[in-house]
Scaffold this active site. Structure first.
Site, mmCIF file in Angstrom:
data_model
loop_
_atom_site.group_PDB
_atom_site.id
_atom_site.type_symbol
_atom_site.label_atom_id
_atom_site.label_comp_id
_atom_site.label_asym_id
_atom_site.label_seq_id
_atom_site.Cartn_x
_atom_site.Cartn_y
_atom_site.Cartn_z
ATOM 1 N N THR B 101 19.424 9.129 -2.086
ATOM 2 C CA THR B 101 19.529 8.626 -3.455
ATOM 3 C C THR B 101 20.929 8.933 -3.974
ATOM 4 O OG1 THR B 101 17.184 9.046 -3.834
ATOM 5 C CG2 THR B 101 18.576 8.829 -5.785
ATOM 6 N N LYS B 177 16.355 2.536 -6.833
ATOM 7 C CA LYS B 177 15.850 3.881 -6.561
ATOM 8 C C LYS B 177 16.096 4.791 -7.766
ATOM 9 C CE LYS B 177 14.085 7.303 -4.236
ATOM 10 N NZ LYS B 177 14.663 8.011 -3.105
ATOM 11 N N LYS B 245 18.809 17.053 -9.276
ATOM 12 C CA LYS B 245 19.830 16.181 -8.685
ATOM 13 C C LYS B 245 19.670 14.730 -9.161
ATOM 14 C CE LYS B 245 19.167 14.868 -4.362
ATOM 15 N NZ LYS B 245 19.047 13.388 -4.442
#
Lengths: 305, 305
Positions: B101, B177, B245
């Site tokens: 990602t 995503k 993250k």
């Protein structure tokens, strides 16, 4: 009261939910009496075959079950105990099905006041929307004494697809509903934020809907509300003001209990911003429209909206 | 390359996802080469029947397809262009399947640098978890040139239950995503907030799980993660640090694009609080444990946890 017998059931509050419930109860063969402050609502009840009362008390007087389907706890209290309120005229052993979303402590207090008059109280917030109200397939998150459940059964059988029996005192049903509304409100707010962000990233938002509804980012509300955004249709199925109210109750409880709720607080602020911008009575997917206006992204918009 | 032929496919990064993908590719009859910085991970590949390379470049040298299954864009860049990186040794027309990602702009930049070397780049973040990696049923949110899709097909056929083909340039898959991760992170945070709030209200949280998963408050993440809380099991299936993250990437993009994201921002703060309290490597349902610690409510806790 056994299955197949006819009850007289009153419905106070004949909005889209209450009217649908009245239709379901009529279809089950019961006598329905009703009251609403809005003439158009009582006219719709009469058309459906119900008897219109001149006040909440008048509608409730001969009923063994009274469903109170108003917007909030203040209106519920007025219907129960205000001028021409229902509790003083209800017979001992008859039951109130209280459907508004409210703080658990308020539900407990209303039940206690009803008990002083010998009136049973079922704490029974519901979900499912107007279509399922009309088809008799609502879900109730209910709590109350076994006597209250038993007395309410003919109406529940007619109105509900599913009745969760969550405990033997008022307040538990209200608590479950509040937890559901916290999640529902956050998920709508997140759906509005995510779909507008996707547009900002240049994505085809119809494709985003297809992918997300098949992925781990999905929610019941994303799946149900994003189509309103894709169609640019903000005519209210459920209004922004419902969530400023319900997330407001969540916020009140959090402060009263010293329980931090940062995610719900953010969602409440987004709904408040949307209401402040003049969209409080519009569909609860309207935060997407507000974000689009603020950020200058293009979203679909119905020409007649 | 037609179905049924054997390809040499390299997998760089052999964590729970990469190792499962290697097993799926081996099961489809391909030659698998792999590399990881962790000796235990490369040993597991050898046990499964794969060939362990001495570096990313060594593993990738003879492969027509290289899947890069590392944690973030920085690691991806190191694998591609760092010391013993794969791009300089890959043949023209071979393809990188980039699974981490990352921000769409970074994916676009990596694809452009690969193109300078004649290497194809498929922007292909995935979802589905370790179990579905091992069974060859991952979902890929992929974008890239038709040539990149065609070259990657033997590996995708072996690893994927579903491949969304979202556009003909890198960055689109990454964008989808990121939108998914925004929703997933918010929904986990909301689930943790709601289930602890329910406990504060005195509710049976197993019953809350039953009711909410059948109601409008449900989300994929509520349904999937709340069982960890009910079991008191915070061994990481997916870690808190994944969401610090990924919501961090969301936050970075929002600021870069001047796009407000108040709901995602709240969720990021809750994950950061949880990581700051020492639970960054624990299961991403750990915000519930943090809230319980702060507020003094009792939640189930496994004795061995």
């Amino acid at each position: 009261m056994s299955a197949g017998t006819t009850s007289t059931i009153a419905i106070i509050g004949l909005g889209s939910m209450g009217l649908g419930m009245a239709q379901s109860v009529l279809r089950a063969g019961h006598v329905v009496r009703g009251y609403d402050v809005t003439p158009a609502a009582t006219a719709a009840l009469a058309t459906a075959g119900g008897v219109v009362g001149s006040s909440p008390a008048d509608a409730a007087m001969s009923a063994s079950i009274v469903a109170v389907v108003v917007v909030n706890s203040a209106q519920t209290e007025t219907v129960l105990f205000g001028p021409a309120g229902i509790v003083p005229v209800m017979q001992s052993g008859s039951v109130i099905i209280s459907c508004a979303t409210m703080a658990p402590a308020v539900a407990r207090a209303l039940a206690a006041r009803c008990a002083e008059s010998g009136v049973l109280y079922l704490d029974a917030p519901m979900s499912g929307g107007a279509a399922r109200a009309g088809s008799g397939e609502l879900t109730f998150m209910a709590s109350g004494t076994p006597e209250a459940f038993a007395a309410a059964r003919p109406a529940l059988d007619a109105m509900a697809g599913k009745v969760y029996e969550l405990g033997d005192e008022a307040g538990i049903g209200a608590s479950f509903k509040i937890v559901n509304q916290l999640l529902a409100g956050v998920h709508i707010a997140a759906a509005c934020e995510a779909i507008t962000f996707a547009r900002k990233l240049g994505l085809d938002i119809a494709k985003v809907y297809e992918v997300i509804t098949a992925s781990a980012g999905n929610s019941w509300m994303f799946e149900n509300r994003v189509p309103h955004i894709l169609e640019g249709d903000y005519a209210p199925k459920s209004a922004v003001n419902i969530f400023t109210k319900d997330l407001g109750i969540v916020s009140d409880i959090g402060r009263a209990e010293t329980f931090p709720l940062p995610i719900a607080a953010s969602a409440l602020q987004l709904f408040l911003m949307t209401a402040a911008a003049g969209m409080g009575r519009d569909d609860d997917a309207s935060p997407a429209r507000l974000i689009a206006q603020i950020t200058g992204i293009d979203l679909p918009m119905r020409k007649d909206a």
